[in-house]
Motif scaffolding. Structure first.
Motif, PDB file in Angstrom:
ATOM      1  N   ASN A  26       0.817  -1.221   0.000  1.00  0.00           N
ATOM      2  CA  ASN A  26       0.000   0.000   0.000  1.00  0.00           C
ATOM      3  C   ASN A  26       0.849   1.269   0.000  1.00  0.00           C
ATOM      4  N   ARG A  27       2.062   1.152  -0.539  1.00  0.00           N
ATOM      5  CA  ARG A  27       3.008   2.265  -0.463  1.00  0.00           C
ATOM      6  C   ARG A  27       2.467   3.551  -1.097  1.00  0.00           C
ATOM      7  N   SER A  28       1.830   3.427  -2.259  1.00  0.00           N
ATOM      8  CA  SER A  28       1.339   4.637  -2.932  1.00  0.00           C
ATOM      9  C   SER A  28       0.224   5.300  -2.122  1.00  0.00           C
ATOM     10  N   GLY A  29      -0.673   4.508  -1.565  1.00  0.00           N
ATOM     11  CA  GLY A  29      -1.772   5.060  -0.771  1.00  0.00           C
ATOM     12  C   GLY A  29      -1.296   5.688   0.520  1.00  0.00           C
ATOM     13  N   LEU A  30      -0.194   5.177   1.062  1.00  0.00           N
ATOM     14  CA  LEU A  30       0.311   5.703   2.337  1.00  0.00           C
ATOM     15  C   LEU A  30       0.805   7.137   2.215  1.00  0.00           C
ATOM     16  N   SER A  31       1.145   7.554   1.014  1.00  0.00           N
ATOM     17  CA  SER A  31       1.614   8.930   0.829  1.00  0.00           C
ATOM     18  C   SER A  31       0.497   9.943   1.060  1.00  0.00           C
ATOM     19  N   GLN A  32      -0.751   9.459   1.071  1.00  0.00           N
ATOM     20  CA  GLN A  32      -1.900  10.345   1.229  1.00  0.00           C
ATOM     21  C   GLN A  32      -2.445  10.396   2.661  1.00  0.00           C
ATOM     22  N   VAL A  33      -1.922   9.529   3.532  1.00  0.00           N
ATOM     23  CA  VAL A  33      -2.499   9.433   4.872  1.00  0.00           C
ATOM     24  C   VAL A  33      -1.402   9.416   5.935  1.00  0.00           C
ATOM     25  N   PRO A  34      -1.697   9.921   7.136  1.00  0.00           N
ATOM     26  CA  PRO A  34      -0.743   9.789   8.245  1.00  0.00           C
ATOM     27  C   PRO A  34      -0.627   8.316   8.619  1.00  0.00           C
ATOM     28  N   HIS A  35       0.573   7.863   8.944  1.00  0.00           N
ATOM     29  CA  HIS A  35       0.755   6.447   9.259  1.00  0.00           C
ATOM     30  C   HIS A  35       1.976   6.256  10.135  1.00  0.00           C
ATOM     31  N   THR A  36       2.038   5.092  10.761  1.00  0.00           N
ATOM     32  CA  THR A  36       3.162   4.697  11.602  1.00  0.00           C
ATOM     33  C   THR A  36       3.650   3.337  11.117  1.00  0.00           C
ATOM     34  N   ILE A  37       4.931   3.228  10.820  1.00  0.00           N
ATOM     35  CA  ILE A  37       5.497   1.987  10.285  1.00  0.00           C
ATOM     36  C   ILE A  37       6.097   1.143  11.410  1.00  0.00           C
ATOM     37  N   VAL A  38       5.758  -0.141  11.426  1.00  0.00           N
ATOM     38  CA  VAL A  38       6.374  -1.124  12.326  1.00  0.00           C
ATOM     39  C   VAL A  38       6.731  -2.333  11.460  1.00  0.00           C
ATOM     40  N   GLY A  39       8.028  -2.540  11.227  1.00  0.00           N
ATOM     41  CA  GLY A  39       8.430  -3.634  10.341  1.00  0.00           C
ATOM     42  C   GLY A  39       7.909  -3.394   8.938  1.00  0.00           C
ATOM     43  N   ASP A  40       7.166  -4.368   8.392  1.00  0.00           N
ATOM     44  CA  ASP A  40       6.557  -4.173   7.073  1.00  0.00           C
ATOM     45  C   ASP A  40       5.064  -3.865   7.202  1.00  0.00           C
TER      46      ASP A  40
END
Length: 232
Positions: free
Chosen positions: A34-48
């Motif tokens: 979901n890499r492209s969609g993540l550019s549009q929303v706030p998010h927190t990454i843990v591992g993959d």
């Protein structure tokens, strides 16, 4: 059951952070897929994995509706991701109440090989009362730690889908590579909807250090710590 008809009736309420912060909940998805969609929303990454944030806007006996928090909404709120995440940690367990269930209740069906691993309830499912978007339960404060304390072991987490995770005691006779192979088999079978696939990687919760991380990262960390001790 939580009802938040106010936000649904007045869409402008979605733009008022004080109105929605008590209705925030976390949703976990695969970061790479979901890499492209993540550019549009706030998010927190843990591992993959990527934690994104949603607002519950209405629930009924049959379904619930939600709205995804976007970068545009964050600009209006005037807050950062840390604030959003911390508030979601508080509201998520109320909106999506966590459940720890026996393995046999897993809705997608249980492969025979996984079922054979269960011993004295050392394998359970974590999800929420809606059985939807339940994988985020692993990030709720205290859920994994309470379970690890109850089982008296650190834990391996099998991210079986976005709806739930299987948790296994990290005992001495457990072959985590076997678990990872089973995860791959399940992910490549018809048991998991492709849209609900979460990860091909096992995760590990260290009971003593209270760290949730990919199992590979856990193994590297432990090896590094042991190697460092040998040097001293």
């Amino acid at each position: 059951m939580i009802r938040n008809e106010k936000v649904l009736d007045d869409i402008n309420a979605l733009l008022d952070y004080d109105s929605i912060k008590d209705y925030l909940y976390m949703n976990v998805i695969n970061a790479d897929e979901n890499r492209s969609g993540l550019s549009q929303v706030p998010h927190t990454i843990v591992g993959d994995l990527a934690i994104i944030y949603r607002v519950m806007i209405q629930t009924t006996e049959e379904q619930f509706c939600s709205a995804k928090v976007t970068n545009q909404m964050m600009d209006i709120y005037g807050i950062d991701v840390n604030k959003l995440h911390n508030d979601a940690l508080i509201s998520s367990p109320r909106i999506m109440k966590p459940e720890v269930l026996p393995l046999e209740t897993l809705a997608i069906g249980t492969p025979k090989e996984i079922a054979l691993l269960e011993t004295e309830r050392q394998m359970v499912v974590i999800t929420n009362e809606h059985r939807t978007d339940g994988a985020s339960t692993m990030f709720y404060a205290g859920v994994l730690n309470d379970l690890a304390t109850k089982l008296n072991h650190s834990l391996y987490i099998i991210p079986s889908s976005t709806d739930e995770c299987i948790v296994v005691s990290d005992s001495l006779n457990l072959n985590h590579e076997h678990l990872e192979n089973l995860l791959h088999e399940v992910n490549n079978s018809s048991l998991v909807d492709p849209d609900k696939k979460l990860s091909d990687h096992l995760y590990h919760y260290d009971k003593d250090a209270r760290i949730l991380e990919k199992a590979d990262d856990y193994e590297k960390r432990i090896y590094k710590e042991k190697y460092s001790q040998l040097l001293h």
